[in-house]
Write a protein that holds these residues in place. Sequence first.
Motif: not given
Length: 240
Positions: A113-129
């Motif tokens: 869900v595109g408004s889920d800030s916590r999920k977005a931060q977590s997935e971006i952090k994961h993807a950055s690695s």
Amino acid sequence: MRFSLLLLPVLAAAAFAATPGTTTMPVVVELFTSEGCSSCPPADKLLAELQKQYGANLIVLSEHVDYWDYIGWRDPFSTAEFTGRQRAYARTLAGENGVYTPQMVIDGRTGFVGSDSRKAQSEIKHASSNAKIAVHIEKRGDTFAISTAELPANANVLVAITEANLESDVRRGENSGHKLRHTGVVRSMHSLGKAERGKAFTSEVTPKVEGPWKRADLQLVVLVEDRSNHQILGAAASGL
């Protein structure tokens, strides 16, 4: 409003010396949204906040779908093309069934869900690695030269033009009476060609911008996506 490209794709047999190896950035964040959807403005706002927070380490693509247009407000940025792209993701993203708005997709690998800030931060952090192939954009006058390192899989290479700092005064539909603000709105997306596993890819693009697009707010974005599952193998962006 028109956008045309002069595409001169060439496949090279090996990676360029100037583009060896891999990089862990940038992360590609796609938001499937619509001005006709009352749940979407918080996601649009979140996308802008993420862009501001991560800067050049994040490439944001706001892709406006057209399946909300029937309820009274035709989103001026919507196209059937982006609805089709979202449907393609629905067939490959684990745990995603069908299409919905707002939906955020990170690196073509995970959706939520595109408004889920916590999920977005977590997935971006994961993807950055996650390592990606190097993608370079070099501006040569009005032409952009694009090159990649060797591909780990058969891929599609896409070029998009995005525009920031857009606003709409919505007069009908679920968001009637609201002023909506957008960033990274995809104005156009085209295929540059197919890239083969074990080879590098080069191309030249000459964008021709017509109509009300504001050049200062435009970016050229290159996406290299796995042909089998749409996962992002590499990406780069450049101002026009």
